[in-house]
Design a protein around this motif. Sequence first.
Motif, PDB file in Angstrom:
ATOM      1  N   LEU A  71       0.828  -1.213   0.000  1.00  0.00           N
ATOM      2  CA  LEU A  71       0.000   0.000   0.000  1.00  0.00           C
ATOM      3  C   LEU A  71       0.857   1.255   0.000  1.00  0.00           C
ATOM      4  N   SER A  72       2.013   1.191   0.623  1.00  0.00           N
ATOM      5  CA  SER A  72       2.935   2.318   0.610  1.00  0.00           C
ATOM      6  C   SER A  72       3.458   2.570  -0.808  1.00  0.00           C
ATOM      7  N   ILE A  73       3.807   1.504  -1.497  1.00  0.00           N
ATOM      8  CA  ILE A  73       4.249   1.629  -2.895  1.00  0.00           C
ATOM      9  C   ILE A  73       3.108   2.206  -3.732  1.00  0.00           C
ATOM     10  N   THR A  74       1.891   1.713  -3.477  1.00  0.00           N
ATOM     11  CA  THR A  74       0.709   2.189  -4.204  1.00  0.00           C
ATOM     12  C   THR A  74       0.507   3.677  -3.978  1.00  0.00           C
ATOM     13  N   GLU A 131      -8.265   9.581   3.035  1.00  0.00           N
ATOM     14  CA  GLU A 131      -7.285   8.504   3.016  1.00  0.00           C
ATOM     15  C   GLU A 131      -7.264   7.712   4.328  1.00  0.00           C
ATOM     16  N   VAL A 132      -7.194   8.384   5.464  1.00  0.00           N
ATOM     17  CA  VAL A 132      -7.133   7.660   6.740  1.00  0.00           C
ATOM     18  C   VAL A 132      -8.435   6.914   7.005  1.00  0.00           C
ATOM     19  N   LEU A 133      -9.552   7.506   6.617  1.00  0.00           N
ATOM     20  CA  LEU A 133     -10.847   6.870   6.828  1.00  0.00           C
ATOM     21  C   LEU A 133     -10.947   5.562   6.049  1.00  0.00           C
ATOM     22  N   VAL A 134     -10.565   5.587   4.804  1.00  0.00           N
ATOM     23  CA  VAL A 134     -10.661   4.391   3.969  1.00  0.00           C
ATOM     24  C   VAL A 134      -9.640   3.340   4.402  1.00  0.00           C
ATOM     25  N   LEU A 135      -8.436   3.766   4.762  1.00  0.00           N
ATOM     26  CA  LEU A 135      -7.440   2.797   5.223  1.00  0.00           C
ATOM     27  C   LEU A 135      -7.912   2.080   6.477  1.00  0.00           C
ATOM     28  N   GLU A 136      -8.571   2.800   7.356  1.00  0.00           N
ATOM     29  CA  GLU A 136      -9.055   2.166   8.578  1.00  0.00           C
ATOM     30  C   GLU A 136     -10.310   1.331   8.316  1.00  0.00           C
ATOM     31  N   ILE A 146      -1.407   2.696   9.735  1.00  0.00           N
ATOM     32  CA  ILE A 146      -1.746   3.885   8.940  1.00  0.00           C
ATOM     33  C   ILE A 146      -0.680   4.960   9.138  1.00  0.00           C
ATOM     34  N   ALA A 147      -0.287   5.172  10.388  1.00  0.00           N
ATOM     35  CA  ALA A 147       0.746   6.170  10.683  1.00  0.00           C
ATOM     36  C   ALA A 147       2.039   5.828   9.945  1.00  0.00           C
ATOM     37  N   GLU A 154       0.671   8.601  15.190  1.00  0.00           N
ATOM     38  CA  GLU A 154      -0.614   7.973  15.473  1.00  0.00           C
ATOM     39  C   GLU A 154      -1.626   9.020  15.928  1.00  0.00           C
ATOM     40  N   GLY A 155      -1.168  10.020  16.653  1.00  0.00           N
ATOM     41  CA  GLY A 155      -2.049  11.099  17.086  1.00  0.00           C
ATOM     42  C   GLY A 155      -2.654  11.844  15.906  1.00  0.00           C
ATOM     43  N   ALA A 156      -1.837  12.068  14.873  1.00  0.00           N
ATOM     44  CA  ALA A 156      -2.334  12.740  13.672  1.00  0.00           C
ATOM     45  C   ALA A 156      -3.374  11.866  12.970  1.00  0.00           C
ATOM     46  N   VAL A 157      -3.144  10.556  12.975  1.00  0.00           N
ATOM     47  CA  VAL A 157      -4.114   9.642  12.374  1.00  0.00           C
ATOM     48  C   VAL A 157      -5.441   9.728  13.132  1.00  0.00           C
ATOM     49  N   LYS A 158      -5.369   9.672  14.459  1.00  0.00           N
ATOM     50  CA  LYS A 158      -6.587   9.765  15.283  1.00  0.00           C
ATOM     51  C   LYS A 158      -7.326  11.074  15.012  1.00  0.00           C
TER      52      LYS A 158
END
Length: 181
Positions: A71-74, A131-136, A146-147, A154-158
């Motif tokens: 997913l990172s490569i993607t 992006e974060v919503l769909v990844l989760e 995700i982070a 992780e705080g930014a993700v939250k």
Amino acid sequence: MVEEVLKFMTRMDDFTLRELMQTYGQDIWNYAYLITRRHEAADDIAQDVFVRAYMHIDRFRGDSSVKTWLLSITRNAAFNYRRSAFFRKVMPVGFVRLRGTVLSAEQQALDHIVTDNLWNIIMRLPQKYREVLVLEARYDMTLKEIAHLLGISEGAVKSRLYRARAKISNTLKEEVEYGTV
């Protein structure tokens, strides 16, 4: 497939590549589509991701799961595509339609309306929230994964997840209030 084995590979064989494609191919394509909003681009990017994984398996260190690595490569390939002049000239239109099993034509029509509306709202979110919503939600990734994938804390993700959900909730409330649903 045993992920432990992959981190010691210096060269990938055809069988392993095929297994990676079967296991993660749809997720890779969906993520590429999420970022680019173009079917053709998602096709090209997904193909490119597996070529890169095949050519550079020696770069997989096992710090993350294989899925996170792919997913990172993607993500990198999709953002490179978005930065290209072609993408800036051709704005994608449309939305993602999810499919599910339904019992009746009426239920199917209602499901499509609700799903289309929700995906329209999600696709209108700023990239960092979408992006974060769909990844989760879609890829079942942990906050830590995700982070790691996005290169943020992780705080930014939250925070982004909270804001994304709040924006969706507010939009849905407005649509119900104004009768646009």
